[in-house]
Design an enzyme around this catalytic site. Structure first.
Site, PDB file in Angstrom:
ATOM      1  N   GLU A 152     -15.955 -11.138   4.513  1.00 58.63           N
ATOM      2  CA  GLU A 152     -14.734 -10.855   3.596  1.00 58.63           C
ATOM      3  C   GLU A 152     -14.199 -12.340   3.238  1.00 58.63           C
ATOM      4  OE1 GLU A 152     -11.089  -9.243   4.858  1.00 58.63           O
ATOM      5  OE2 GLU A 152     -11.041  -7.902   3.175  1.00 58.63           O
TER       6      GLU A 152
ATOM      7  N   GLU B  96     -13.984 -13.654  -5.094  1.00 52.81           N
ATOM      8  CA  GLU B  96     -12.693 -13.762  -5.734  1.00 52.81           C
ATOM      9  C   GLU B  96     -11.472 -13.885  -4.834  1.00 52.81           C
ATOM     10  OE1 GLU B  96     -14.438 -11.102  -4.607  1.00 52.81           O
ATOM     11  OE2 GLU B  96     -13.494  -9.491  -4.053  1.00 52.81           O
TER      12      GLU B  96
ATOM     13  N   CYS C  60      -8.240  -1.850   4.280  1.00 55.16           N
ATOM     14  CA  CYS C  60      -7.985  -3.028   5.107  1.00 55.16           C
ATOM     15  C   CYS C  60      -9.164  -3.169   5.725  1.00 55.16           C
ATOM     16  CB  CYS C  60      -7.071  -2.444   6.172  1.00 55.16           C
ATOM     17  SG  CYS C  60      -5.448  -1.738   5.491  1.00 55.16           S
TER      18      CYS C  60
ATOM     19  N   GLU D   4       2.145   1.651  -3.199  1.00 55.13           N
ATOM     20  CA  GLU D   4       1.025   2.200  -4.286  1.00 55.13           C
ATOM     21  C   GLU D   4       0.672   3.910  -4.155  1.00 55.13           C
ATOM     22  OE1 GLU D   4      -2.567   0.025  -3.490  1.00 55.13           O
ATOM     23  OE2 GLU D   4      -3.846   1.611  -5.013  1.00 55.13           O
TER      24      GLU D   4
ATOM     25  N   GLU E 122       0.901  -1.220   0.015  1.00 55.49           N
ATOM     26  CA  GLU E 122      -0.013  -0.133   0.001  1.00 55.49           C
ATOM     27  C   GLU E 122       0.914   1.187   0.064  1.00 55.49           C
ATOM     28  OE1 GLU E 122      -3.348  -0.703   2.431  1.00 55.49           O
ATOM     29  OE2 GLU E 122      -3.928   1.241   2.474  1.00 55.49           O
TER      30      GLU E 122
ATOM     31  N   CYS F  13      -9.998  -1.106  14.952  1.00 53.70           N
ATOM     32  CA  CYS F  13     -10.329  -2.699  14.856  1.00 53.70           C
ATOM     33  C   CYS F  13     -10.537  -3.020  16.585  1.00 53.70           C
ATOM     34  CB  CYS F  13      -9.329  -3.587  14.182  1.00 53.70           C
ATOM     35  SG  CYS F  13      -8.986  -3.115  12.792  1.00 53.70           S
TER      36      CYS F  13
ATOM     37  N   SER G 275      -7.256   1.721  -2.367  1.00 52.05           N
ATOM     38  CA  SER G 275      -6.037   0.904  -2.621  1.00 52.05           C
ATOM     39  C   SER G 275      -6.376  -0.389  -3.056  1.00 52.05           C
ATOM     40  CB  SER G 275      -5.188   0.871  -1.301  1.00 52.05           C
ATOM     41  OG  SER G 275      -4.382  -0.234  -1.333  1.00 52.05           O
TER      42      SER G 275
ATOM     43  N   LYS H 193     -15.051  -9.647   8.833  1.00 49.96           N
ATOM     44  CA  LYS H 193     -14.039 -10.535   8.238  1.00 49.96           C
ATOM     45  C   LYS H 193     -14.465 -11.859   7.660  1.00 49.96           C
ATOM     46  CE  LYS H 193     -10.157  -7.885   8.593  1.00 49.96           C
ATOM     47  NZ  LYS H 193      -9.406  -7.539   7.353  1.00 49.96           N
TER      48      LYS H 193
END
Lengths: 107, 230, 477
Positions: free
Chosen positions: C278, C283, C215, C166, C163, C453, C235, C275
């Site tokens: 997720e 994918e 994230c 990036e 990141e 978190c 990102s 999560k």
């Protein structure tokens, strides 16, 4: 018909009773307000304590293993040396990057 | 000649009446919602009603305090004034057990007990039992209003334990006080018919002087003056 | 009743769980295979309406007094309703039984991906105050339970490498107008290590500034559902959990543990309910695709096979009779247990930002101060309990980059969104600015849960507290 009424309040209210009423009301309001402000003021205390723990771990890692930033992590070095070659490299693009999807729910 | 004494002025009677209506409205809507006796949609409506009643009651009580503070202070002075006669009243509950049971057969079994003795020490405007009720109502109104409005406006900032504490206080104080009022205050006040009439009849809130002299001698002697004769 | 802070004490009931099950509703914002209804309201809801004030999206439906219901299409699975329910009436989907079975299975190589925020809250379930650190004792307890350790903090370090690179790429393309950039990532301790990075900036054409972090899976879903136009700004890096999964199944399996990738069963141990969702995104089977291309595996598997919340892990320890507090706290890390300070602060609001800044600052300025130096601290970007933090960070450039870019220093405008807030309270104007093209920021960190978190939907429920970090007034009624 003979009518009787209560004497006016100025005669019947005693100074002592007035002080007592004010005292009790103020005490009740003060205790209540203190408890409530306490409750409000400490409502995020547990978040702050956990954050403190997180920064303590940061300090611990930096003190014991001398690792402050991500690229100093010895396993990261190994990972990029042995496997991924470089950030945004071929392996990275395949394993560590993704794309996103438009979802429309009609809101 | 008939002699009467003004016991409940108009302002107190209005507040008492609004309090009664709103209290039972709040109680019924609250109970139906809390014990999930009706469906979801009705619960939503009842809660709106609950909050409407609460708003009216809060408004009326606040304006009572603002408009006639003298009456509020006198009321609080009265219910906070516990002297030796008040304590003496509690020793035999103002002679009520004797009044109700004195002529029945049970009385011979309980006459030795402290609470079954006859006689009533002289009382002020409210007797000792009414003083306790007055204190209960003041405190429960304060706590119920406080917890209720905090749950409505600040629930997100109270914290889980705070919400739980407020919620349970709100529910259980309301239930206990309502039971007390329904099963003690109302029957006793129906027994003392002139007091009940003075509170609810459409004319002035007066009671006969003989009744006042019997029940509230201290009040009548010390705090009452003659107004007029017609 | 105690109103003071004491781990796990209070009247709030234990959070109940239910096994993974599909939702019997027609849903519009989920793709095939994705788990919906991670959190659900049980009929023990009394309608106190506290959850609705904590919901970032307005997915929580209901009025005071009524049983509440979650609109799964709107829900981003953050779980804030769950941890803020005073009555413990909201339940969570749990893979605990499945993981317990896998731990018994000798053929499975069960890998625990331990998130940063787990270590500051797990102890609460065992009677310690919030913020008690459990690092190596947590590792030892997990090993005793039969797990192999893959620190999610290590994956966080990976995330920062990707990141951060990036971010440098986006700034180089959009701010400095470069066509390609070359820089070195280097560390002088304990021995000199240099990684040359060469970026062809053509691919950054579709990656405009400002860059958002990716994230937080709840934030990613929030962007996908409510602000799809913002997606190019996100990102392209996966979240640490999703980097950890494929890394464990490829690099870990082939070069570190030397086991068959098909045997590896990755379990995310997360402070988060989103999560769970997720990990189920279709994918995220990149490890399988990569290994299949090489002809190493046949049967399909996911990058992360199961996700446990912190509460689930505590329950697992309790069921196995393990108390993590009793283990030693002084074990030296090995393999994927290594992590940096930048990796561990991912759990708190502003942590991703600070870690990225540590990396970018070191790479761009060429400085390598000692680890305890104050220069590594970017206190200005720490979220703490402020709804939003913004800062200006000036980074002096090292001499080689000065020549290449022609500037003495670069200034980064950064923003940390600490919780999306009631119906997007903290984030709406930031997003509107970005969509209008008037945003001054380069890098924006978004965490869905206030505080980061460590206050996530999978964390132990602290009975006294609340996630409300905004002022008590004005009131969002």
């Amino acid at each position: 018909m003979k009518w009787f009424v209560e004497k006016p309040a100025s005669v019947r209210l005693s100074r002592r009773a007035l002080l007592k009423i004010f005292g009790i009301s103020i005490a009740a309001i003060a205790v209540g307000a203190y408890k409530i402000t306490d409750l409000f003021a400490h409502r995020n205390k547990y978040i702050k304590m956990r954050q403190k723990g997180q920064y303590k771990d940061d300090e611990r890692v930096r003190k014991v293993y001398k690792l402050a930033a991500s690229h100093q992590n010895p396993m990261i070095k190994r990972f990029y040396d042995e496997f991924a070659i470089q950030p945004f490299g071929e392996v990275s693009e395949e394993l560590l990057h993704t794309t996103y999807f438009k979802r429309t729910g009609g809101f | 000649m008939k002699e009467v004494v003004l016991r409940h002025p108009l302002s107190s009677r209005i507040v008492h009446f609004v309090n009664m209506i709103c209290w039972y409205g709040l109680f019924l809507s609250g109970i139906l919602v809390y014990f999930k006796m009706v469906d979801n949609y009705e619960r939503a409506f009842l809660m709106k009603l609950h909050i409407l009643f609460a708003a009216i009651l809060t408004l009326v009580i606040v304006s009572y305090i603002v408009v006639t503070p003298d009456r509020v202070f006198l009321f609080m002075q009265e219910v906070l004034n516990w002297d030796k006669d008040t304590i003496a009243w509690w020793k035999n509950f103002g002679g009520y057990p004797y009044k109700f049971l004195g002529k029945t057969k049970i009385y011979k079994y309980i006459e030795k007990f402290w609470f079954a003795k006859p006689g009533c020490p002289p009382q002020t405007k409210y007797n000792a039992g009414q003083k306790l009720l007055g204190l209960t109502v003041i405190f429960s109104l304060a706590i119920l209003g406080f917890t209720g409005w905090f749950l409505y406006f600040f629930r997100e900032a109270l914290g889980k334990n705070g919400v739980l504490l407020f919620f349970n206080l709100h529910v259980w104080i309301a239930i206990i006080v309502t039971l007390f009022v329904t099963f003690v205050h109302i029957p006793l006040v129906l027994v003392n018919w002139p007091d009940f009439v003075s509170m609810f009849r459409l004319g002035s809130g007066t009671v006969p002087v003989e009744w006042a002299k019997e029940h509230n001698p201290k009040w009548f002697e010390r705090e009452v003056a003659e107004l007029k004769e017609d | 009743m105690s109103l003071c802070i004491k781990g796990g004490e209070g009247l709030v009931e234990k959070i109940r769980t239910f096994p993974p099950s599909p939702v019997n509703e027609k849903l519009k914002t989920y793709r095939k295979g994705e788990l919906a209804g991670i959190v659900r309201v049980s009929d023990r809801c009394v309608g106190c309406d506290t959850c609705r004030t904590q919901c970032p999206t307005g997915a929580m439906m209901g009025e005071i007094g009524t049983r509440h219901k979650i609109d799964y299409d709107r829900c981003i699975n953050c779980g804030q309703c769950l941890i803020n329910c005073p009555f413990g009436a909201i339940e969570q989907m749990s893979f605990l039984d499945e993981v317990m079975k896998k731990l018994e299975d000798k053929n499975s190589f069960v890998v625990a991906i331990v998130a940063p925020a787990v270590r500051v809250a797990l102890a609460e379930e065992f009677g310690k105050p919030p913020g008690t650190l459990t690092v190596s004792r947590l590792h030892l307890a997990l090993k005793k339970a039969g797990f192999h350790i893959f620190e999610n903090n290590f994956a966080a370090d990976q995330t920062i490498m990707e990141e951060g690179t990036e971010l440098i790429g986006r700034i180089a393309y959009w701010e400095l107008g470069l066509k390609e950039i070359e820089f070195e990532i280097k560390d002088i301790r304990p021995i000199s290590w240099v990684k040359k990075v060469k970026l062809d900036l053509k691919e950054f054409e579709n990656k405009p500034l400002p860059q958002f972090t990716s994230c937080c899976p709840a934030w990613v879903r929030y962007a996908e559902v409510y602000y799809p136009e913002i997606l190019p700004h996100l990102s392209s890096c996966k979240s640490p959990q999703q980097m950890a999964g494929p890394t464990a199944k490829t690099y870990g399996a082939l070069k570190v543990w030397k086991v068959n990738p098909e045997r590896i069963y990755t379990v995310g141990i997360m402070p988060c309910t989103a999560k769970i969702y997720e990990a189920s995104r279709p994918e995220f089977d990149s490890a399988w695709r990569w290994l299949k291309e090489k002809g190493l595996v046949t049967t399909k598997f996911k990058d992360v096979d199961a996700v446990l919340t912190t509460r689930d892990l505590a329950e697992l320890f309790r069921r196995k009779g393990i108390n993590p507090i009793e283990f030693s706290e002084n074990e030296k890390p090995e393999n994927f247990e290594w992590y940096s300070g930048g990796g561990t602060i991912f759990g708190t609001s502003g942590g991703v930002m600070e870690a990225a800044l540590r990396f970018a600052w070191s790479v761009l300025s060429g400085q390598e101060p000692p680890a305890l130096s104050e220069k590594w601290n970017f206190v200005k970007v720490r979220g703490y309990t402020h709804p939003r933090v913004e800062a200006k960070i000036t980074i002096p450039l090292k001499s080689e980059l000065k020549k290449e870019i022609g500037l003495d220093e670069v200034t980064l405008n950064v923003c940390v969104v600490n919780g999306i807030g009631y119906r997007g309270l903290h984030i709406k104007d930031v997003l509107e600015e970005v969509l209008a093209g008037t945003s001054k920021y380069h890098f924006i960190e978004v965490m869905t849960c206030p505080g980061g978190c460590l206050n996530g939907g999978g964390q132990p429920v602290e009975p006294m507290g609340t996630s409300w970090i905004d002022p008590v007034l004005p009131l969002p009624l």
